[in-house]
Enzyme design. Structure first.
Site, PDB file in Angstrom:
ATOM      1  N   HIS A 118      -6.044   7.808 -42.551  1.00  0.00           N
ATOM      2  CA  HIS A 118      -4.834   7.253 -42.867  1.00  0.00           C
ATOM      3  C   HIS A 118      -4.437   7.807 -44.338  1.00  0.00           C
ATOM      4  O   HIS A 118      -3.305   7.455 -44.809  1.00  0.00           O
ATOM      5  CB  HIS A 118      -4.956   5.672 -43.405  1.00  0.00           C
ATOM      6  CG  HIS A 118      -5.872   5.235 -44.443  1.00  0.00           C
ATOM      7  ND1 HIS A 118      -7.145   5.662 -44.517  1.00  0.00           N
ATOM      8  CD2 HIS A 118      -5.359   4.944 -45.646  1.00  0.00           C
ATOM      9  CE1 HIS A 118      -7.457   5.367 -45.764  1.00  0.00           C
ATOM     10  NE2 HIS A 118      -6.592   5.050 -46.364  1.00  0.00           N
ATOM     11  N   HIS A 174      -0.345   9.146 -48.372  1.00  0.00           N
ATOM     12  CA  HIS A 174      -1.041   7.849 -47.840  1.00  0.00           C
ATOM     13  C   HIS A 174      -0.364   7.242 -46.854  1.00  0.00           C
ATOM     14  O   HIS A 174       0.837   6.668 -47.076  1.00  0.00           O
ATOM     15  CB  HIS A 174      -1.470   7.122 -49.118  1.00  0.00           C
ATOM     16  CG  HIS A 174      -2.459   5.654 -48.791  1.00  0.00           C
ATOM     17  ND1 HIS A 174      -1.848   4.482 -48.102  1.00  0.00           N
ATOM     18  CD2 HIS A 174      -3.718   5.792 -49.259  1.00  0.00           C
ATOM     19  CE1 HIS A 174      -3.003   3.794 -48.297  1.00  0.00           C
ATOM     20  NE2 HIS A 174      -3.827   4.425 -48.798  1.00  0.00           N
TER      21      HIS A 174
END
Length: 466
Positions: free
Chosen positions: A372, A387
């Site tokens: 992620h 992010h």
């Protein structure tokens, strides 16, 4: 793959041995049959090793050109200081030795206790089918029970299987039921251990300050080989003590010999598996929740090793949008650490699709295992963290696909990560993509051209630096 590979041997071993044997020897075959079985195994082994050696192509990477040598003392240091790796390794070596002993004894049991070696193929066939079903259930079971509880549930079932196996005698039905109770949990335990050892990579990075991925992941196969070697020693001794040698049949095995064999192949594995469970219970503390906390902490400290690196530029530098969507100010992000610029200045985007692209030419310096987030360092020295979402570390990589590896050079516009937004939304998490410049303190001018609320396409210039 390993489930099929391990159990297909049980399906074909006796048919192959008996096909090539001149003397069926009560269904156990003769030396000629065993020779040709061994020859076939060796030939397949050589061919598949060659296929891997010549068919696998490494990805060129600057990180892999590191000439620093790792000595034996360095290996021991990594192993001994990573206490969770040591704990799961100790638990697993006891477990894998125990199951290897009993698994290796089953053909002897069918040959010299049941007296029908050919029926071993029945067990191999059932194991192959049931093993695949067991593996397919792992995500659901691990999600409902968590890995720790799943481990102990599997051990309980296995111990029941050993108990039933020890009293099954010559009943084929009881033997098959006992063997399945013992086997069904094995693929699940294997996956639990594999996941925990994998998590030990980040645990070691968090505790020791450096990643030792290759060394950490090599521990599990090493322990499997060790357990297999010990099982060969035990089975050899048990077979000789019970009189299960060349020329022996089920009728020639005495009652004392059968009892001696059962003590070796049932009592010893039972004790080893119980000891493994005790080590796991008292020493293995690396849960999914703990790993998620560690990854989040590593994210918050990522890039600090680069913040003092020199930024080389004669003019301005630009950063484009890595994903399409609506531009947000960093202060609008729900995560207080990002919003307060604790991880550097930057911006955020409410995504309209799930494709993340490189915002400039760069080297990939970190790909988080949960996929992620990705860390980039540009050719000019910009240290950037992308992010995806807030709290998405809890998804443990579900719904995310990474297209890059650490040390890989990427060009602006290359796809880095793809994610399926419904997975994030179904989990009740924020899907905002956050972009921060970790070394933003080295720039005098930090200008975001579009105003918050502007609709962007991936590749549009968002930020200029001087």
């Amino acid at each position: 793959g390993s489930t099929i590979g391990a159990n297909i041997v049980g399906v074909v071993i006796m048919p192959i041995v008996l096909f090539f044997s001149l003397n069926r020897n009560g269904g156990a075959g003769d030396n000629r049959g065993w020779f040709w079985f061994a020859f076939i195994v060796a030939l397949l082994g050589v061919l598949t090793v060659l296929a891997v050696a010549f068919g696998t192509h490494e990805i060129e990477s600057d990180l892999r050109k590191n000439t620093e040598k790792t000595g034996f003392k360095d290996v021991l240091k990594v192993l001994t200081k990573n206490d969770q790796l040591m704990a799961i390794a100790l638990s697993y070596v006891l477990y894998t030795t125990g199951i290897s002993i009993l698994n290796a004894s089953e053909l002897y049991y069918f040959t010299y206790i049941l007296g029908h070696a050919a029926q071993f193929s029945i067990l191999g066939t059932i194991n192959t089918i049931v093993g695949l079903l067991s593996v397919s259930l792992f995500p659901q079971l691990a999600g409902k029970l968590n890995r720790r509880n799943l481990f102990f549930a599997c051990i309980a079932v296995m111990l029941c299987g050993i108990g039933l196996f020890s009293v099954a005698g010559t009943s084929l039905a009881l033997v098959l039921i006992a063997a399945e109770l013992f086997f069904i949990p094995q693929p699940l335990v294997f996956l639990v251990v594999l996941m925990i050892i994998t998590d030990c990579v980040e645990y070691g990075q968090w505790k020791l300050g450096h990643r030792d991925e290759a060394l950490t992941l090599s521990v599990r196969p090493l322990l499997d080989k060790f357990g297999g070697a010990i099982s060969n020693l035990v089975i050899g001794a048990a077979a000789v003590a019970a009189g299960m040698t060349t020329g022996a049949t089920a009728d020639s095995i005495t009652k004392a010999g059968a009892i001696s064999f059962k003590l070796h192949v049932f009592a010893l594995p039972f004790v080893l598996i119980v000891l493994s469970s005790l080590v796991f219970f008292f020493r293995v503390k690396l849960t999914e929740e703990k790993h998620a906390e560690i990854v989040e902490e590593l994210e918050r400290t990522w890039g600090h090793e680069f913040i003092d690196d020199k930024v080389e530029t004669d003019g301005g530098l630009s950063i484009s949008a890595p994903i399409s969507g609506e531009l947000l100010a960093l202060s609008q992000v729900a995560d207080p650490v990002f919003a307060s610029e604790g991880l550097g200045k930057g911006f955020a985007i409410k995504p309209s699709d799930g494709c993340v692209y490189a915002p400039f030419d760069a080297m990939v310096r970190q790909v988080f295992t949960t996929r992620h987030a990705v860390g980039l360092v540009s050719e000019d020295g910009i240290v950037l963290l992308i992010h995806i979402g807030i709290g998405t570390v809890k998804l443990k990589g579900t719904g995310f696909v990474s297209y890059v590896v650490e040390g890989q050079h990427v060009k602006k516009g290359d796809k880095l990560i793809e994610f399926w937004d419904p997975v994030i939304q179904k989990a009740g998490l924020d899907d905002t993509v956050i972009v921060t410049v970790t070394n933003s303190h080295v720039f005098n001018d930090f200008v975001i051209k579009p105003t918050p609320g502007t609709s962007l396409q991936a590749g549009d210039t968002v930020l200029t630096l001087k």
